[in-house]
Design a protein around this motif. Structure first.
Motif, PDB file in Angstrom:
ATOM      1  N   TYR A  23      57.281 -38.589   6.970  1.00 21.65           N
ATOM      2  CA  TYR A  23      55.980 -37.687   6.714  1.00 21.65           C
ATOM      3  C   TYR A  23      54.766 -37.848   6.438  1.00 21.65           C
ATOM      4  N   LYS A  24      54.497 -38.880   6.095  1.00 27.30           N
ATOM      5  CA  LYS A  24      52.970 -39.553   5.967  1.00 27.30           C
ATOM      6  C   LYS A  24      52.435 -39.504   6.956  1.00 27.30           C
ATOM      7  N   ASN A  25      53.195 -39.879   8.310  1.00 25.86           N
ATOM      8  CA  ASN A  25      52.761 -40.035   9.422  1.00 25.86           C
ATOM      9  C   ASN A  25      52.525 -38.457  10.304  1.00 25.86           C
ATOM     10  N   TYR A  26      53.241 -37.604   9.645  1.00 29.24           N
ATOM     11  CA  TYR A  26      53.224 -36.298  10.089  1.00 29.24           C
ATOM     12  C   TYR A  26      51.896 -35.704   9.454  1.00 29.24           C
ATOM     13  N   CYS A  27      51.695 -35.872   8.100  1.00 30.42           N
ATOM     14  CA  CYS A  27      50.372 -35.567   7.556  1.00 30.42           C
ATOM     15  C   CYS A  27      49.268 -35.733   7.926  1.00 30.42           C
ATOM     16  N   SER A  28      49.177 -36.923   8.491  1.00 32.13           N
ATOM     17  CA  SER A  28      48.046 -37.511   9.206  1.00 32.13           C
ATOM     18  C   SER A  28      47.520 -36.827  10.429  1.00 32.13           C
ATOM     19  N   LYS A  29      48.584 -36.172  11.144  1.00 28.44           N
ATOM     20  CA  LYS A  29      48.138 -35.549  12.317  1.00 28.44           C
ATOM     21  C   LYS A  29      47.932 -34.007  12.246  1.00 28.44           C
ATOM     22  N   ILE A  30      48.553 -33.579  11.248  1.00 25.49           N
ATOM     23  CA  ILE A  30      48.825 -31.947  11.016  1.00 25.49           C
ATOM     24  C   ILE A  30      47.922 -31.589   9.809  1.00 25.49           C
ATOM     25  N   PRO A  31      47.155 -30.644   9.966  1.00 26.58           N
ATOM     26  CA  PRO A  31      46.063 -30.134   8.996  1.00 26.58           C
ATOM     27  C   PRO A  31      47.110 -29.387   7.960  1.00 26.58           C
ATOM     28  N   LYS A  32      46.588 -29.458   6.670  1.00 21.93           N
ATOM     29  CA  LYS A  32      47.242 -29.067   5.369  1.00 21.93           C
ATOM     30  C   LYS A  32      47.387 -27.643   5.159  1.00 21.93           C
ATOM     31  N   TYR A  33      46.306 -27.119   5.218  1.00 24.63           N
ATOM     32  CA  TYR A  33      46.357 -25.777   4.811  1.00 24.63           C
ATOM     33  C   TYR A  33      46.199 -24.603   6.141  1.00 24.63           C
ATOM     34  N   PHE A  34      45.359 -25.053   6.956  1.00 21.70           N
ATOM     35  CA  PHE A  34      45.167 -24.039   8.132  1.00 21.70           C
ATOM     36  C   PHE A  34      45.470 -24.724   9.363  1.00 21.70           C
ATOM     37  N   PRO A  35      46.707 -24.623   9.881  1.00 25.64           N
ATOM     38  CA  PRO A  35      47.292 -25.357  11.143  1.00 25.64           C
ATOM     39  C   PRO A  35      46.072 -25.067  12.171  1.00 25.64           C
ATOM     40  N   ASN A  36      46.046 -26.018  13.087  1.00 29.76           N
ATOM     41  CA  ASN A  36      45.235 -26.046  14.213  1.00 29.76           C
ATOM     42  C   ASN A  36      46.303 -26.068  15.602  1.00 29.76           C
ATOM     43  N   ILE A  37      46.582 -25.043  16.190  1.00 29.19           N
ATOM     44  CA  ILE A  37      47.248 -25.111  17.311  1.00 29.19           C
ATOM     45  C   ILE A  37      47.242 -26.135  18.339  1.00 29.19           C
ATOM     46  N   PHE A  38      45.821 -26.508  18.582  1.00 32.34           N
ATOM     47  CA  PHE A  38      45.649 -27.602  19.464  1.00 32.34           C
ATOM     48  C   PHE A  38      46.045 -28.923  18.990  1.00 32.34           C
ATOM     49  N   THR A  39      46.405 -28.927  17.767  1.00 32.64           N
ATOM     50  CA  THR A  39      46.917 -30.270  17.202  1.00 32.64           C
ATOM     51  C   THR A  39      48.298 -30.679  17.652  1.00 32.64           C
ATOM     52  N   PHE A  40      48.948 -29.463  18.139  1.00 34.18           N
ATOM     53  CA  PHE A  40      50.397 -29.334  18.573  1.00 34.18           C
ATOM     54  C   PHE A  40      50.493 -30.055  20.011  1.00 34.18           C
ATOM     55  N   PHE A  41      49.567 -29.662  20.728  1.00 38.83           N
ATOM     56  CA  PHE A  41      49.211 -30.207  22.230  1.00 38.83           C
ATOM     57  C   PHE A  41      49.135 -31.891  22.169  1.00 38.83           C
ATOM     58  N   LYS A  42      48.433 -32.367  21.124  1.00 45.55           N
ATOM     59  CA  LYS A  42      48.160 -33.696  21.146  1.00 45.55           C
ATOM     60  C   LYS A  42      49.228 -34.596  20.656  1.00 45.55           C
ATOM     61  N   THR A  43      50.401 -34.154  19.947  1.00 44.43           N
ATOM     62  CA  THR A  43      51.353 -34.858  19.412  1.00 44.43           C
ATOM     63  C   THR A  43      52.664 -34.338  20.182  1.00 44.43           C
ATOM     64  N   ASP A  44      53.682 -34.933  20.012  1.00 41.04           N
ATOM     65  CA  ASP A  44      55.181 -34.747  20.570  1.00 41.04           C
ATOM     66  C   ASP A  44      55.745 -34.101  19.496  1.00 41.04           C
ATOM     67  N   ILE A  45      55.848 -32.657  19.477  1.00 47.71           N
ATOM     68  CA  ILE A  45      56.293 -31.941  18.418  1.00 47.71           C
ATOM     69  C   ILE A  45      57.601 -31.957  18.080  1.00 47.71           C
ATOM     70  N   ARG A  46      58.423 -32.503  18.944  1.00 50.82           N
ATOM     71  CA  ARG A  46      59.944 -32.763  18.630  1.00 50.82           C
ATOM     72  C   ARG A  46      60.128 -33.623  17.719  1.00 50.82           C
ATOM     73  N   ASP A  47      59.202 -34.534  17.473  1.00 48.94           N
ATOM     74  CA  ASP A  47      59.024 -35.702  16.605  1.00 48.94           C
ATOM     75  C   ASP A  47      58.955 -35.000  15.164  1.00 48.94           C
ATOM     76  N   TYR A  48      58.505 -33.859  15.088  1.00 46.16           N
ATOM     77  CA  TYR A  48      58.141 -33.468  13.596  1.00 46.16           C
ATOM     78  C   TYR A  48      59.256 -32.262  13.454  1.00 46.16           C
ATOM     79  N   LEU A  49      59.707 -31.160  14.537  1.00 39.63           N
ATOM     80  CA  LEU A  49      60.652 -30.237  14.398  1.00 39.63           C
ATOM     81  C   LEU A  49      62.198 -30.357  14.728  1.00 39.63           C
ATOM     82  N   TYR A  50      62.967 -30.637  13.779  1.00 38.92           N
ATOM     83  CA  TYR A  50      64.354 -30.846  14.288  1.00 38.92           C
ATOM     84  C   TYR A  50      64.967 -29.848  13.071  1.00 38.92           C
ATOM     85  N   PHE A  51      66.362 -29.913  13.716  1.00 36.42           N
ATOM     86  CA  PHE A  51      67.362 -28.641  12.997  1.00 36.42           C
ATOM     87  C   PHE A  51      68.486 -29.828  12.506  1.00 36.42           C
ATOM     88  N   GLU A  52      68.909 -29.056  11.405  1.00 38.92           N
ATOM     89  CA  GLU A  52      69.942 -29.694  10.857  1.00 38.92           C
ATOM     90  C   GLU A  52      71.062 -28.203  10.468  1.00 38.92           C
TER      91      GLU A  52
END
Length: 114
Positions: A23-52
């Protein structure tokens, strides 16, 4: 914002305890209050979005209730606006939407089990 900022802090603390360094790694890459869509293109989103499935199972009654409430309100408004002769059509629409919801959930659940 007075309500959301303290809530965000509580949730962050809880997520930090639950997921640790991930989660700390995720926070370092993803903005806290106002998401930036371009951030998602720079990271592998599957590392952060998963389903249980446990999460879905726990929320299924609430989700079902919300769907039924929204469709019921929409049906009530249509009947008020167009008259009771529309009730049959609205009931059919409600049934089809609910069957679609149940079939999609069943398909996803069976796919998970297989």
């Amino acid at each position: 914002m007075i309500i959301y900022i303290p809530q965000i802090r509580r949730e962050e603390n809880s997520l930090c305890i639950r997921f640790g360094e991930r989660y700390k790694n995720y926070c370092s890459k993803i903005p806290k209050y106002f998401p930036n869509i371009f951030t998602f293109f720079k990271t592998d989103i599957r590392d952060y979005l998963y389903f249980e499935w446990g999460w879905a199972k726990r929320e299924l009654p609430t989700l079902t209730g919300v769907i039924i409430a929204v469709i019921s309100i929409e049906t009530w408004e249509d009947v008020k606006l167009f008259g009771y002769h529309e009730f049959g059509k609205e009931l059919l629409e409600l049934s089809l939407i609910f069957l679609f919801f149940v079939s999609v959930f069943t398909f996803l659940y069976k796919r998970r089990v297989d």
